[in-house]
Write an enzyme that holds these catalytic residues in place. Structure first.
Site, PDB file in Angstrom:
ATOM      1  N   LYS A 115      15.297  -0.699  25.547  1.00  0.00           N
ATOM      2  CA  LYS A 115      15.688  -1.398  26.595  1.00  0.00           C
ATOM      3  C   LYS A 115      15.296  -3.047  26.382  1.00  0.00           C
ATOM      4  O   LYS A 115      15.698  -3.486  27.187  1.00  0.00           O
ATOM      5  CB  LYS A 115      14.154  -1.082  27.017  1.00  0.00           C
ATOM      6  CG  LYS A 115      14.401   0.607  27.394  1.00  0.00           C
ATOM      7  CD  LYS A 115      14.451   1.394  29.440  1.00  0.00           C
ATOM      8  CE  LYS A 115      14.669   2.684  28.477  1.00  0.00           C
ATOM      9  NZ  LYS A 115      14.067   3.209  30.179  1.00  0.00           N
ATOM     10  N   GLU A 202       5.624  -5.356  34.968  1.00  0.00           N
ATOM     11  CA  GLU A 202       7.223  -5.429  35.521  1.00  0.00           C
ATOM     12  C   GLU A 202       6.812  -5.501  37.166  1.00  0.00           C
ATOM     13  O   GLU A 202       5.662  -4.257  38.044  1.00  0.00           O
ATOM     14  CB  GLU A 202       7.465  -4.414  35.741  1.00  0.00           C
ATOM     15  CG  GLU A 202      10.013  -5.335  35.761  1.00  0.00           C
ATOM     16  CD  GLU A 202       9.803  -3.383  35.133  1.00  0.00           C
ATOM     17  OE1 GLU A 202      10.479  -3.433  33.715  1.00  0.00           O
ATOM     18  OE2 GLU A 202      10.282  -2.377  36.446  1.00  0.00           O
ATOM     19  N   HIS A 237      13.691  10.843  39.723  1.00  0.00           N
ATOM     20  CA  HIS A 237      14.898  10.105  38.938  1.00  0.00           C
ATOM     21  C   HIS A 237      16.270  10.624  38.644  1.00  0.00           C
ATOM     22  O   HIS A 237      16.712   9.722  37.676  1.00  0.00           O
ATOM     23  CB  HIS A 237      14.698   9.897  37.533  1.00  0.00           C
ATOM     24  CG  HIS A 237      12.633   8.721  38.117  1.00  0.00           C
ATOM     25  ND1 HIS A 237      12.638   7.936  38.930  1.00  0.00           N
ATOM     26  CD2 HIS A 237      11.194   9.889  38.613  1.00  0.00           C
ATOM     27  CE1 HIS A 237      11.071   7.487  39.123  1.00  0.00           C
ATOM     28  NE2 HIS A 237      10.382   8.723  38.392  1.00  0.00           N
ATOM     29  N   ARG A 294      28.608   4.805  27.700  1.00  0.00           N
ATOM     30  CA  ARG A 294      29.329   6.240  27.722  1.00  0.00           C
ATOM     31  C   ARG A 294      30.379   5.927  28.930  1.00  0.00           C
ATOM     32  O   ARG A 294      29.373   5.334  29.806  1.00  0.00           O
ATOM     33  CB  ARG A 294      28.605   6.879  27.704  1.00  0.00           C
ATOM     34  CG  ARG A 294      27.596   6.901  28.352  1.00  0.00           C
ATOM     35  CD  ARG A 294      26.655   8.331  28.827  1.00  0.00           C
ATOM     36  NE  ARG A 294      25.687   8.448  29.128  1.00  0.00           N
ATOM     37  CZ  ARG A 294      24.487   7.734  30.204  1.00  0.00           C
ATOM     38  NH1 ARG A 294      25.791   8.384  31.554  1.00  0.00           N
ATOM     39  NH2 ARG A 294      24.026   8.251  31.112  1.00  0.00           N
TER      40      ARG A 294
END
Lengths: 507, 176
Positions: A115, A202, A237, A294
């Site tokens: 990340k 964040e 999610h 991917r």
């Protein structure tokens, strides 16, 4: 490239087999114990057993997959999505065995899988990231320092575990007064869950959308972005509905998002298929979220609006072909496509998995309908893997027509023996917010919570009456123990004779 | 032939007589003329005549029906693609009642519906719970799944332990 091993199962293995067939490449399957008669095995030219049903003993075993590739004489390996698709060690093992990996380089998988490294790549490319503390905050950073950082980022702020995932070790803080206790709680939760109590800050975007950009990069330095996909309809999610194009992205916004995505990919020398995910806020600002290195589950909607085959392009890129596509055409969608991920889950029981045997199955078809599936009547939905049974895709000339077509296709979809999310999608596609395109990443969870468990399937009085009629007729004509006698054997004949004898008594 | 069918918590009385593929089916006193043609072991095509006036025949409504037995012994009847659960409680020996897991009295024994790992136990022994209240979170098939109370009651036994893997059918919690 003459023979390709597919290191996967289910619908994506079938999808890759189809691409191989159209290109004259021989597909090779691998299977775990419970997948011996799965469609991907039966549709392949060769099939190799790789172990017990649990993924870590079969589909996640790099050594067994490489052995199967060698035994078959395959010259390439496609990882599909999930399992080892984003595992740089697998990509490296395939290359070390002298085979072609259909995907990016091990180095690109590694970089974009982290990340913080991915975020750094986006910053290098000049692409906005969600404002945050940038650095990790370990236990030595004081409350006062954290409060100062939060002030510069702006409230509401998210406290997130560095090692986190799935909402664990995450707290939303609305005002400075709640910050210190939220940091303590997040650190403690992260320490328990991940063994690492480091957190970072964040900015919490209010009601963002999840918009992503598909990319292809060839081995000669060309990276081409595609028209965006809208993936804001998520349950806990997890994406459940995707569409392309997004109902809210203007051509100008598309131009800036897609060039930003291509810039990030070029920064890391990305090749083959990949996807850059963005959050789009209510003011039309977008932020880099992460990159998926991917083929995505939802790639078919891009194929439908661009008339291209992404799996075939993955293979063509891997064998060194040049991306000679018209960049402008990739950004000009033809019509509109929607995908529903149909799961073996019971929407009326809190979406619990509903594995078991599919007794009867009728998949929709007809104009503009695509059913990417590996389900069939008589087969089990195994308990070991993701319970996706089908990706149902509807394409039409416009969004309203695509919604109408998807609703028609859902009405045609019949799965008996297990519960599926088909009734949930029928309900969702009738919601005014969905029809108007007014939604964001938490919309679905909010509207589901507000339903208070009301059933998705509420048969009308007329339907219940027909069910009563059908059940009575079925019961009177069904002979237990020896089937229903449409064959010619003696037992069945005897069964029918008994039925008829019993029915004589009815008259 | 007479049946009592439980559908959506209501009992319906059904009587039928047959002549070839044609049936006269009476549901709670309303009689329907039905032509039922079997497609295979599970599937039927029904043409149901709505009652017409004496001079004009009624409409004939087409229904594609699929019937499967479920694990509790009930039938799941798909009318088109709409599933309806039907419990056949009549004189037929294989029509058995629901096992009482959801409605009615007697203890509710909550079992794991699939193999997985117990992530969280959300209730304590002796706690009063309401229908649909989450009791246990089990991680399986890559998702966390909340298992909920089928009805109001009191937690009498807890067999689920956090972090422990369970097989399908393992007893997790008993509600009295």
């Amino acid at each position: 490239m003459r023979k390709l091993l597919i290191a996967n199962r289910g619908e994506i293995a079938v999808r890759i087999i189809r691409a191989c067939r159209e290109m004259g490449i021989s597909p090779v399957a691998v299977y775990s114990d419970c997948d011996r008669i799965a469609p991907h095995v039966r549709m392949s030219d060769e099939a190799y057993a790789i172990g017990p049903s649990a993924p870590r003993e079969s589909y996640l075993r790099i050594d067994k997959l490489i052995d199967a590739a060698k035994q078959s004489g395959a010259d390439a390996v496609h990882p599909g999505y999930g399992f080892l698709a984003e595992n740089e060690d697998f990509a490296a093992a395939v290359c070390d065995a002298g085979l072609t990996f259909i995907g990016p380089t091990p180095k690109a998988i590694e970089t974009m899988g982290s990340k913080t490294a991915a975020r750094a790549a986006a910053i290098r490319a000049g692409v906005p990231v969600v404002p945050g503390s940038g650095t990790a905050l370990d236990a030595h950073v004081s409350d006062a320092e954290i409060a100062k950082l939060a002030g510069t980022i702006g409230y509401p702020v998210l406290v997130k575990a560095v090692a986190g995932g799935g909402g664990k070790g995450m707290r939303i803080v609305e005002s400075p007064a709640d910050l210190a206790s939220a940091v303590r709680a997040a650190r403690s939760e992260a320490g328990t869950a991940f063994g690492d109590s480091t957190v970072y800050l964040e900015r919490r975007l209010v009601r963002p959308r999840h918009i992503e950009v598909q990319l292809l990069g060839d081995l000669h330095g060309t990276v081409l972005p595609f028209v965006e996909r809208e993936c804001s309809i998520q349950r806990r999610h997890q994406k459940v509905v995707e569409e392309s194009p997004s109902p809210v992205v203007s051509p100008a916004l598309r131009a800036s998002m897609t060039s930003a995505a291509a810039a990030v990919a070029k920064t890391v020398g990305y090749t083959n298929a990949g996807t850059i995910e963005f959050l789009l806020d209510e003011d039309g600002r977008f932020y880099f979220l992460e990159m998926n290195t991917r083929l995505q589950v939802e790639h078919p909607i891009t194929e439908m609006v661009t008339a291209l085959d992404l799996v075939q392009w993955q293979i063509r890129i891997a064998r060194g072909e040049t991306l000679d596509l018209d960049p402008a055409a990739l950004l000009a969608p033809r019509g509109h496509a929607i995908e529903c991920r149909i799961y073996a889950e019971d929407p009326d029981n809190n979406f619990l998995p509903s594995p078991g045997t599919i007794v009867a199955l009728r998949a929709p078809n007809g104009p503009g309908v695509r059913d990417d599936s590996a389900a069939s009547a008589g087969l089990d939905v195994p308990i070991f893997y993701d319970p996706l049974i089908s990706k149902l895709i509807a394409w039409a000339g416009s969004r309203p027509l695509a919604i109408a077509r998807m609703r028609r296709a859902l009405d045609e979809y019949l799965v008996a023996g297990i519960k599926t999310t088909v009734p949930f999608f029928t309900w969702l596609l009738a919601q005014p917010e969905f029809v108007d395109g007014r939604f964001h990443t938490t919309y679905l969870d909010e509207i589901l919570a507000s339903r208070n468990g009301r059933p998705f399937v509420e048969p009308s009085e007329d339907i219940e009456e027909i069910a009563a009629i059908a059940a009575a007729i079925h019961t009177v004509l069904s002979v237990p123990a020896n089937g229903h006698g449409n064959g010619g054997n003696g037992k069945a004949a005897a069964g029918r004779w008994k039925t008829d004898a019993r029915l004589e008594g009815l008259r | 032939m007479h049946y009592e069918l439980d559908i959506g918590g209501r009992t319906r009385r059904v009587a039928l007589t047959r002549s070839g593929d044609d049936f006269a089916v009476t549901v709670d006193g309303r009689t329907h003329q039905v032509q039922a043609t079997r497609i295979d072991a599970q599937r039927w095509s029904l043409l149901v005549s709505a009652p017409g006036r004496s001079d004009t025949p009624g409409r004939r409504v087409s229904h594609d029906v699929t019937i499967a037995s479920d694990s509790t012994g009930s039938l799941t009847v798909h009318v088109g693609s709409t599933p309806v659960t039907v419990a056949v409680n009549g004189r037929r020996r294989w029509g058995r009642k629901d096992d009482g897991a959801v409605a009615g009295s007697g203890p509710q024994r909550l079992a794991a519906p699939m193999p997985g790992k117990v992530v969280r136990v959300l209730v304590a022994p002796g706690e009063t719970v309401k229908a649909r209240q989450p009791l246990v979170v089990v991680e399986a098939m890559k998702m966390e799944n909340e298992l909920r109370a089928g009805r109001d009651g009191t937690v009498s036994e807890i067999h689920a332990r956090e972090g422990v893997s369970v097989d399908a059918g393992a007893l997790l919690i008993v509600i009295q």
